[in-house]
Enzyme design. Structure first.
Site, PDB file in Angstrom:
ATOM      1  N   LYS A 174      24.913 -19.617 -33.288  1.00  0.00           N
ATOM      2  CA  LYS A 174      24.594 -19.888 -34.695  1.00  0.00           C
ATOM      3  C   LYS A 174      23.099 -19.740 -34.967  1.00  0.00           C
ATOM      4  O   LYS A 174      22.694 -19.119 -35.939  1.00  0.00           O
ATOM      5  CB  LYS A 174      24.998 -21.328 -35.101  1.00  0.00           C
ATOM      6  CG  LYS A 174      26.455 -21.653 -34.931  1.00  0.00           C
ATOM      7  CD  LYS A 174      26.773 -23.032 -35.502  1.00  0.00           C
ATOM      8  CE  LYS A 174      26.097 -24.202 -34.801  1.00  0.00           C
ATOM      9  NZ  LYS A 174      26.558 -24.450 -33.423  1.00  0.00           N
ATOM     10  N   ARG A 228      28.692 -30.764 -39.965  1.00  0.00           N
ATOM     11  CA  ARG A 228      29.346 -30.889 -38.665  1.00  0.00           C
ATOM     12  C   ARG A 228      30.520 -31.853 -38.723  1.00  0.00           C
ATOM     13  O   ARG A 228      31.195 -32.058 -37.715  1.00  0.00           O
ATOM     14  CB  ARG A 228      28.337 -31.417 -37.642  1.00  0.00           C
ATOM     15  CG  ARG A 228      27.873 -30.374 -36.632  1.00  0.00           C
ATOM     16  CD  ARG A 228      26.904 -31.071 -35.708  1.00  0.00           C
ATOM     17  NE  ARG A 228      26.648 -30.400 -34.479  1.00  0.00           N
ATOM     18  CZ  ARG A 228      25.587 -29.644 -34.244  1.00  0.00           C
ATOM     19  NH1 ARG A 228      24.740 -29.383 -35.200  1.00  0.00           N
ATOM     20  NH2 ARG A 228      25.395 -29.134 -33.048  1.00  0.00           N
ATOM     21  N   ARG A 245      20.477 -20.946 -21.449  1.00  0.00           N
ATOM     22  CA  ARG A 245      19.725 -21.007 -22.706  1.00  0.00           C
ATOM     23  C   ARG A 245      18.382 -21.719 -22.501  1.00  0.00           C
ATOM     24  O   ARG A 245      18.303 -22.754 -21.874  1.00  0.00           O
ATOM     25  CB  ARG A 245      20.549 -21.754 -23.769  1.00  0.00           C
ATOM     26  CG  ARG A 245      19.821 -21.837 -25.091  1.00  0.00           C
ATOM     27  CD  ARG A 245      20.741 -22.025 -26.232  1.00  0.00           C
ATOM     28  NE  ARG A 245      21.142 -23.407 -26.413  1.00  0.00           N
ATOM     29  CZ  ARG A 245      21.774 -23.838 -27.502  1.00  0.00           C
ATOM     30  NH1 ARG A 245      22.078 -23.000 -28.464  1.00  0.00           N
ATOM     31  NH2 ARG A 245      22.113 -25.090 -27.614  1.00  0.00           N
ATOM     32  N   ARG A 295      16.823 -27.414 -23.096  1.00  0.00           N
ATOM     33  CA  ARG A 295      16.990 -28.654 -23.866  1.00  0.00           C
ATOM     34  C   ARG A 295      17.754 -29.674 -23.034  1.00  0.00           C
ATOM     35  O   ARG A 295      18.687 -29.329 -22.326  1.00  0.00           O
ATOM     36  CB  ARG A 295      17.779 -28.345 -25.147  1.00  0.00           C
ATOM     37  CG  ARG A 295      16.914 -27.817 -26.251  1.00  0.00           C
ATOM     38  CD  ARG A 295      17.715 -27.260 -27.374  1.00  0.00           C
ATOM     39  NE  ARG A 295      18.896 -28.041 -27.714  1.00  0.00           N
ATOM     40  CZ  ARG A 295      19.759 -27.703 -28.673  1.00  0.00           C
ATOM     41  NH1 ARG A 295      19.561 -26.606 -29.371  1.00  0.00           N
ATOM     42  NH2 ARG A 295      20.806 -28.440 -28.934  1.00  0.00           N
ATOM     43  N   ARG A 342      29.402 -32.528 -25.832  1.00  0.00           N
ATOM     44  CA  ARG A 342      29.171 -31.895 -27.140  1.00  0.00           C
ATOM     45  C   ARG A 342      30.368 -31.030 -27.541  1.00  0.00           C
ATOM     46  O   ARG A 342      30.714 -30.958 -28.706  1.00  0.00           O
ATOM     47  CB  ARG A 342      27.882 -31.055 -27.098  1.00  0.00           C
ATOM     48  CG  ARG A 342      26.645 -31.925 -26.985  1.00  0.00           C
ATOM     49  CD  ARG A 342      25.421 -31.108 -26.686  1.00  0.00           C
ATOM     50  NE  ARG A 342      25.026 -30.270 -27.807  1.00  0.00           N
ATOM     51  CZ  ARG A 342      24.248 -29.204 -27.698  1.00  0.00           C
ATOM     52  NH1 ARG A 342      23.797 -28.837 -26.519  1.00  0.00           N
ATOM     53  NH2 ARG A 342      23.922 -28.520 -28.762  1.00  0.00           N
TER      54      ARG A 342
HETATM   55  P1  AMP Z   1      22.005 -28.357 -32.452  1.00  0.00           P
HETATM   56  O1  AMP Z   1      20.626 -27.934 -32.191  1.00  0.00           O
HETATM   57  O2  AMP Z   1      22.537 -27.876 -33.788  1.00  0.00           O
HETATM   58  O3  AMP Z   1      22.970 -28.043 -31.328  1.00  0.00           O
HETATM   59  O4  AMP Z   1      21.979 -29.959 -32.578  1.00  0.00           O
HETATM   60  C1  AMP Z   1      21.571 -30.771 -31.496  1.00  0.00           C
HETATM   61  C2  AMP Z   1      22.044 -32.198 -31.716  1.00  0.00           C
HETATM   62  O5  AMP Z   1      21.483 -32.713 -32.929  1.00  0.00           O
HETATM   63  C3  AMP Z   1      23.546 -32.378 -31.871  1.00  0.00           C
HETATM   64  O6  AMP Z   1      24.217 -32.450 -30.639  1.00  0.00           O
HETATM   65  C4  AMP Z   1      23.600 -33.692 -32.645  1.00  0.00           C
HETATM   66  O7  AMP Z   1      23.354 -34.796 -31.817  1.00  0.00           O
HETATM   67  C5  AMP Z   1      22.407 -33.554 -33.597  1.00  0.00           C
HETATM   68  N1  AMP Z   1      22.812 -32.902 -34.858  1.00  0.00           N
HETATM   69  C6  AMP Z   1      22.417 -31.691 -35.331  1.00  0.00           C
HETATM   70  N2  AMP Z   1      22.984 -31.421 -36.514  1.00  0.00           N
HETATM   71  C7  AMP Z   1      23.766 -32.487 -36.808  1.00  0.00           C
HETATM   72  C8  AMP Z   1      24.638 -32.807 -37.881  1.00  0.00           C
HETATM   73  N3  AMP Z   1      24.835 -31.967 -38.912  1.00  0.00           N
HETATM   74  N4  AMP Z   1      25.282 -34.003 -37.839  1.00  0.00           N
HETATM   75  C9  AMP Z   1      25.100 -34.866 -36.832  1.00  0.00           C
HETATM   76  N5  AMP Z   1      24.327 -34.618 -35.779  1.00  0.00           N
HETATM   77  C10 AMP Z   1      23.659 -33.438 -35.747  1.00  0.00           C
END
Ligand code: AMP
Length: 216
Positions: free
Chosen positions: A13, A88, A127, A162, A173
């Protein structure tokens, strides 16, 4: 153009959103990046979000929705935006629909990047990202390898894995994705805006496929 990128963690994404953002000159809004920025700057929001993120859990909707609602009303979003990692959950999607409906607007395209759990686990292990500019790299995928190993092309910062890309957290996740985020596929399908694209394509090919959907 208002676009939502949907898909499991690691589906690509962020990579696609960042290319689309440059191509259409509209902001790439990643809630994950916003949280990580807040953690780096040790803000109140960052402190709250970190506990959930470290566990591979979602940050509660009330913290997340307000942040996105504020962001999409900024001047640079007047021609649209690409949301990456939001919504999400169904309540987040409903909050977005409701907010946009206030000005008679809606999400126009939802691009769902489809990829198997096995491929995700493999992909996440390679990654890497730049902690300064958030650019995403990969140790194996040729198109995502940095010019100099382990270093960001843009600013020379040392790339990191990360914390939440470590295998145990990735499994959590993925479980959270299937339980809380995957229902959004049905939600947006019902609204007639869902487009599913294989997340396993080569990057350029995938970008072309998405572009064809967006210019229709
Ligand atoms: P990402 O970088 O999009 O994979 O997000 C990393 C982490 O941030 C996720 O595993 C969640 O803990 C938190 N996070 C990101 N976006 C959201 C969202 N829309 N709702 C809730 N938690 C989020």
């Amino acid at each position: 153009m208002k676009v939502v990128m949907l898909g499991a963690p690691g589906a690509g994404k962020g990579t696609m959103a960042s290319r689309l953002s440059a191509h259409y000159n509209i902001p790439h809004i990643s809630t994950g990046d916003i949280f990580r920025e807040n953690i780096k700057n040790q803000t109140e929001l960052g402190k709250k979000a970190k506990a959930y993120m470290d566990e591979g859990q979602l940050v509660p909707d009330e913290l997340t929705c307000n942040l996105v609602v504020d962001r999409i009303h900024k001047e640079d979003c007047k021609d649209g935006f690409i949301l990456d990692g939001f919504p999400r959950t169904i309540p987040q999607a409903e909050a977005l629909t409701k907010e946009l409906a206030k000005t008679d607007e809606k999400v126009e395209y939802v691009i769902n990047l489809d990829i198997s759990d096995e491929d995700i686990v493999e992909r996440m292990s390679g990654r890497r990202s730049c902690p300064k500019c958030n650019k995403i790299y990969h140790t194996v995928t040729p198109a995502l390898r940095p010019k100099v190993e382990g270093v960001c092309d843009e600013d020379g910062t040392e790339l990191v894995m990360r914390d939440d890309d470590k295998p145990e957290t990735v499994m959590k996740r993925l479980a959270v994705y299937h339980e809380q985020t995957e229902p959004l596929v049905g939600y947006y399908k019902e609204q007639g805006v869902l487009h599913t694209v294989s997340g396993k394509n080569a990057i350029d090919e995938e970008f072309d496929l998405i572009n064809k959907i967006l210019v229709k």
